[in-house]
Write a protein that holds these residues in place. Structure first.
Motif, PDB file in Angstrom:
ATOM      1  N   PRO A 144       0.826  -1.214   0.000  1.00  0.00           N
ATOM      2  CA  PRO A 144       0.000   0.000   0.000  1.00  0.00           C
ATOM      3  C   PRO A 144       0.857   1.260   0.000  1.00  0.00           C
ATOM      4  CG  PRO A 144      -0.019  -1.025   2.161  1.00  0.00           C
ATOM      5  CD  PRO A 144       0.669  -1.983   1.247  1.00  0.00           C
ATOM      6  N   VAL A 145       2.085   1.146   0.482  1.00  0.00           N
ATOM      7  CA  VAL A 145       2.982   2.298   0.541  1.00  0.00           C
ATOM      8  C   VAL A 145       4.423   1.804   0.516  1.00  0.00           C
ATOM      9  CG1 VAL A 145       3.088   2.394   3.065  1.00  0.00           C
ATOM     10  CG2 VAL A 145       3.399   4.491   1.748  1.00  0.00           C
ATOM     11  N   TRP A 146       5.281   2.586  -0.126  1.00  0.00           N
ATOM     12  CA  TRP A 146       6.713   2.315  -0.140  1.00  0.00           C
ATOM     13  C   TRP A 146       7.414   3.351   0.734  1.00  0.00           C
ATOM     14  CZ3 TRP A 146       3.577   1.097  -4.058  1.00  0.00           C
ATOM     15  CH2 TRP A 146       3.814  -0.067  -4.806  1.00  0.00           C
ATOM     16  N   THR A 147       8.512   2.961   1.345  1.00  0.00           N
ATOM     17  CA  THR A 147       9.358   3.911   2.063  1.00  0.00           C
ATOM     18  C   THR A 147      10.600   4.165   1.229  1.00  0.00           C
ATOM     19  OG1 THR A 147       8.592   3.148   4.225  1.00  0.00           O
ATOM     20  CG2 THR A 147      10.658   4.360   4.170  1.00  0.00           C
ATOM     21  N   GLY A 148      10.937   5.425   1.038  1.00  0.00           N
ATOM     22  CA  GLY A 148      12.123   5.791   0.274  1.00  0.00           C
ATOM     23  C   GLY A 148      13.051   6.658   1.111  1.00  0.00           C
ATOM     24  N   THR A 149      14.329   6.324   1.111  1.00  0.00           N
ATOM     25  CA  THR A 149      15.331   7.097   1.836  1.00  0.00           C
ATOM     26  C   THR A 149      16.102   7.979   0.857  1.00  0.00           C
ATOM     27  OG1 THR A 149      15.595   5.313   3.462  1.00  0.00           O
ATOM     28  CG2 THR A 149      17.346   6.973   3.359  1.00  0.00           C
ATOM     29  N   VAL A 150      16.189   9.267   1.142  1.00  0.00           N
ATOM     30  CA  VAL A 150      16.894  10.195   0.265  1.00  0.00           C
ATOM     31  C   VAL A 150      18.388   9.857   0.283  1.00  0.00           C
ATOM     32  CG1 VAL A 150      17.496  12.606  -0.159  1.00  0.00           C
ATOM     33  CG2 VAL A 150      15.186  12.017   0.641  1.00  0.00           C
ATOM     34  N   ILE A 151      18.942   9.573  -0.894  1.00  0.00           N
ATOM     35  CA  ILE A 151      20.367   9.261  -0.995  1.00  0.00           C
ATOM     36  C   ILE A 151      21.143  10.352  -1.734  1.00  0.00           C
ATOM     37  CG2 ILE A 151      20.066   6.769  -0.815  1.00  0.00           C
ATOM     38  CD1 ILE A 151      20.244   6.607  -3.866  1.00  0.00           C
ATOM     39  N   GLU A 152      20.408  11.266  -2.389  1.00  0.00           N
ATOM     40  CA  GLU A 152      21.086  12.384  -3.073  1.00  0.00           C
ATOM     41  C   GLU A 152      20.118  13.546  -3.210  1.00  0.00           C
ATOM     42  OE1 GLU A 152      23.252  13.560  -7.337  1.00  0.00           O
ATOM     43  OE2 GLU A 152      22.384  11.566  -7.057  1.00  0.00           O
ATOM     44  N   ARG A 153      20.630  14.736  -2.964  1.00  0.00           N
ATOM     45  CA  ARG A 153      19.868  15.965  -3.173  1.00  0.00           C
ATOM     46  C   ARG A 153      20.759  16.920  -3.937  1.00  0.00           C
ATOM     47  NH1 ARG A 153      19.876  21.096  -1.350  1.00  0.00           N
ATOM     48  NH2 ARG A 153      17.874  22.209  -1.208  1.00  0.00           N
ATOM     49  N   ARG A 154      20.316  17.336  -5.120  1.00  0.00           N
ATOM     50  CA  ARG A 154      21.147  18.212  -5.947  1.00  0.00           C
ATOM     51  C   ARG A 154      20.344  19.453  -6.326  1.00  0.00           C
ATOM     52  NH1 ARG A 154      22.200  17.709 -11.601  1.00  0.00           N
ATOM     53  NH2 ARG A 154      21.338  15.590 -11.540  1.00  0.00           N
ATOM     54  N   GLU A 155      20.840  20.611  -5.916  1.00  0.00           N
ATOM     55  CA  GLU A 155      20.162  21.873  -6.234  1.00  0.00           C
ATOM     56  C   GLU A 155      20.574  22.317  -7.626  1.00  0.00           C
ATOM     57  OE1 GLU A 155      20.547  26.352  -4.641  1.00  0.00           O
ATOM     58  OE2 GLU A 155      19.858  24.917  -3.115  1.00  0.00           O
ATOM     59  N   VAL A 156      19.610  22.355  -8.538  1.00  0.00           N
ATOM     60  CA  VAL A 156      19.878  22.731  -9.922  1.00  0.00           C
ATOM     61  C   VAL A 156      19.718  24.235 -10.104  1.00  0.00           C
ATOM     62  CG1 VAL A 156      19.188  22.360 -12.316  1.00  0.00           C
ATOM     63  CG2 VAL A 156      19.087  20.475 -10.688  1.00  0.00           C
ATOM     64  N   LEU A 157      18.633  24.761  -9.569  1.00  0.00           N
ATOM     65  CA  LEU A 157      18.371  26.191  -9.511  1.00  0.00           C
ATOM     66  C   LEU A 157      17.969  26.506  -8.087  1.00  0.00           C
ATOM     67  CD1 LEU A 157      16.185  26.555 -12.748  1.00  0.00           C
ATOM     68  CD2 LEU A 157      18.594  27.209 -12.512  1.00  0.00           C
ATOM     69  N   ARG A 158      17.837  27.769  -7.758  1.00  0.00           N
ATOM     70  CA  ARG A 158      17.481  28.080  -6.375  1.00  0.00           C
ATOM     71  C   ARG A 158      16.073  27.609  -6.025  1.00  0.00           C
ATOM     72  NH1 ARG A 158      16.245  34.539  -5.498  1.00  0.00           N
ATOM     73  NH2 ARG A 158      14.291  34.645  -6.658  1.00  0.00           N
ATOM     74  N   ASN A 159      15.253  27.349  -7.046  1.00  0.00           N
ATOM     75  CA  ASN A 159      13.892  26.865  -6.802  1.00  0.00           C
ATOM     76  C   ASN A 159      13.639  25.515  -7.449  1.00  0.00           C
ATOM     77  OD1 ASN A 159      13.924  27.735  -9.443  1.00  0.00           O
ATOM     78  ND2 ASN A 159      11.889  28.668  -9.377  1.00  0.00           N
ATOM     79  N   LEU A 160      14.697  24.773  -7.768  1.00  0.00           N
ATOM     80  CA  LEU A 160      14.532  23.474  -8.419  1.00  0.00           C
ATOM     81  C   LEU A 160      15.586  22.509  -7.909  1.00  0.00           C
ATOM     82  CD1 LEU A 160      13.686  22.927 -12.173  1.00  0.00           C
ATOM     83  CD2 LEU A 160      15.107  21.317 -10.914  1.00  0.00           C
ATOM     84  N   THR A 161      15.122  21.359  -7.421  1.00  0.00           N
ATOM     85  CA  THR A 161      16.008  20.379  -6.811  1.00  0.00           C
ATOM     86  C   THR A 161      15.735  18.994  -7.382  1.00  0.00           C
ATOM     87  OG1 THR A 161      16.130  21.628  -4.739  1.00  0.00           O
ATOM     88  CG2 THR A 161      16.668  19.283  -4.628  1.00  0.00           C
ATOM     89  N   ILE A 162      16.800  18.235  -7.598  1.00  0.00           N
ATOM     90  CA  ILE A 162      16.683  16.839  -8.010  1.00  0.00           C
ATOM     91  C   ILE A 162      16.944  15.968  -6.792  1.00  0.00           C
ATOM     92  CG2 ILE A 162      17.723  15.000  -9.399  1.00  0.00           C
ATOM     93  CD1 ILE A 162      18.233  17.075 -11.575  1.00  0.00           C
ATOM     94  N   VAL A 163      16.024  15.042  -6.531  1.00  0.00           N
ATOM     95  CA  VAL A 163      16.110  14.178  -5.355  1.00  0.00           C
ATOM     96  C   VAL A 163      16.110  12.724  -5.810  1.00  0.00           C
ATOM     97  CG1 VAL A 163      15.070  13.527  -3.155  1.00  0.00           C
ATOM     98  CG2 VAL A 163      14.852  15.885  -3.983  1.00  0.00           C
ATOM     99  N   ARG A 164      17.084  11.957  -5.341  1.00  0.00           N
ATOM    100  CA  ARG A 164      17.122  10.520  -5.604  1.00  0.00           C
ATOM    101  C   ARG A 164      16.877   9.774  -4.295  1.00  0.00           C
ATOM    102  NH1 ARG A 164      18.861   8.846 -10.535  1.00  0.00           N
ATOM    103  NH2 ARG A 164      19.309   6.762  -9.736  1.00  0.00           N
ATOM    104  N   LEU A 165      16.061   8.729  -4.389  1.00  0.00           N
ATOM    105  CA  LEU A 165      15.726   7.942  -3.214  1.00  0.00           C
ATOM    106  C   LEU A 165      16.011   6.463  -3.461  1.00  0.00           C
ATOM    107  CD1 LEU A 165      12.996  10.087  -3.671  1.00  0.00           C
ATOM    108  CD2 LEU A 165      12.863   9.468  -1.275  1.00  0.00           C
ATOM    109  N   GLN A 166      16.296   5.767  -2.375  1.00  0.00           N
ATOM    110  CA  GLN A 166      16.392   4.315  -2.397  1.00  0.00           C
ATOM    111  C   GLN A 166      15.151   3.755  -1.725  1.00  0.00           C
ATOM    112  OE1 GLN A 166      18.933   2.043  -3.636  1.00  0.00           O
ATOM    113  NE2 GLN A 166      17.156   0.720  -3.276  1.00  0.00           N
TER     114      GLN A 166
END
Length: 389
Positions: A144-166
């Motif tokens: 019913p739900v997955w848990t994801g742990t943030v493994i990378e956070r990359r700020e591309v612009l001051r108002n835009l971020t790329i987030v990768r999760l495991q």
């Protein structure tokens, strides 16, 4: 459901919603009735209800517009049913919602409009919706739900971020779909995000998130997300994607982070041996909003079936943007950047009536672009986009 029943449901709903402030009043009345008569369901909803009320009316309108298209409506409702498992929703909760909604519509419709026939029509329509969602939820075997742990956070612009999760376990989704996410700092505030990569057997997933002015969740993701945070993710939703047997050429139009579901599709297509020709228009307000041109360039260079045209409304970047140091990379895979409103630009490129069209971006961008393409002769049935709520 026969056409008479459909007409009665639509007529009463539109009569209520068409009044000045009708949609908002209906939503407020519905939630007041629901929380009063069924106080146990209040914990399923966020403390701040403004966005939730707006989405409710849009979702109802979306469903009612498709009552005569079961091949479109029923799969959509089934997806919603699978997704609603994340709340812990049970069959009795659907009955509570249906009863409260019908009561709210009846109050605003008035005794003259609300006949016994109308009452029966709403009972039939709401039963179909509830039964479809309940049935899909009961048959589903995925979590019913997955848990994801943030493994990378990359700020591309001051108002835009790329987030990768495991993820705690791999999620099977189709490229082009979206999922609901909940972040630690915004409990019970679920927001929809599109994976920017195809499903990964190791359980990694990537999202591109732009902070929206006044947006509780998006701004928190951009400003506060840290490696190690744990997110919750619901079941995949949406109908975008590239059918295996698609032979018609494709036209893709994405603005801002609306690029994400289109990017994921292109990455998946690049693994196939044969693809139809694809023309992607990627847009933004300023040149810096075209944040992923390097990836698109690499895809276009490696795949001759792909053409990518960047589009911006302005030629200059905003005052706060700092240009990267050093020479800018050459991007031989991209067409020259065009300046203008993206819908108008795409329509001006010629006839696209033979294309399968996908549009992804803000609701206003999707609507404006869709209208321009239809005015240019593209049949509405050829144009696909996610629900605008």
């Amino acid at each position: 459901m026969d056409s008479r029943t459909v007409a009665l449901i639509r007529t009463t709903f539109k009569a209520v919603a068409a009044e000045e402030g009708g949609s908002e009043k209906l939503a407020r009345s519905f939630y007041a009735i629901l929380f009063t008569d069924y106080p146990q369901v209040r914990d399923f909803f966020p403390a701040a209800m403004d966005a939730q009320r707006d989405r409710l009316v849009k979702a109802i309108a979306y469903a009612l517009d498709r009552l005569e298209e079961p091949n479109k409506l029923l799969p959509f409702l089934a997806q919603l049913g699978r997704d609603h498992r994340k709340y812990g929703v049970q069959a009795e909760h659907y009955l509570a919602v249906a009863t409260s909604l019908k009561t709210a519509v009846q109050i605003f419709a008035g005794t003259e409009m609300w006949t016994d026939e109308v009452d029966q029509a709403w009972d039939e329509g709401l039963k179909i919706i509830a039964d479809t969602m309940i049935g899909a939820a009961e048959k589903e075997t995925t979590p019913p739900v997955w848990t994801g742990t943030v493994i990378e956070r990359r700020e591309v612009l001051r108002n835009l971020t790329i987030v990768r999760l495991q993820l705690d376990q791999p999620m099977q989704y189709s490229v082009g779909q979206y999922v609901s996410v909940q972040i630690p700092s915004r409990p019970r505030m679920w927001r929809y995000l599109s994976p920017a990569v195809p499903a990964d057997t190791d359980g990694e997933i990537e999202f591109h998130v732009r902070g929206v002015l006044g947006g509780w969740v998006s701004s928190a993701i951009v400003g506060q997300t840290a490696v190690g945070d744990q997110w919750l993710l619901g079941s995949p939703l949406g109908g975008l994607g590239v059918p295996r047997n698609l032979k018609r050429k494709m036209l893709m139009i994405g603005c801002g982070t609306g690029l994400a579901p289109l990017r994921a599709q292109l990455m998946a297509m690049a693994q196939r041996r044969v693809n139809p020709k694809v023309h992607l228009f990627v847009g933004g307000h300023n040149p810096c909003d075209l944040y992923d041109l390097e990836t698109l360039n690499d895809l276009a260079v490696a795949n001759r079936w792909l053409t990518v045209t960047p589009v911006t409304e302005h030629d200059e970047n905003p005052w706060w943007y700092t240009e990267p140091d050093g020479p800018q990379p050459l991007r031989p895979g991209l067409e020259p950047r065009v300046t203008g409103q993206i819908g108008k630009v795409v329509a001006s490129f010629g006839a696209w009536a033979d294309r399968d069209v996908q549009i992804a971006g803000s609701p206003s961008m999707v609507q404006t672009t869709k209208f321009r393409l239809m005015a240019a002769g593209i049949p509405a049935k050829n144009i696909r986009h996610d629900p605008l709520f």
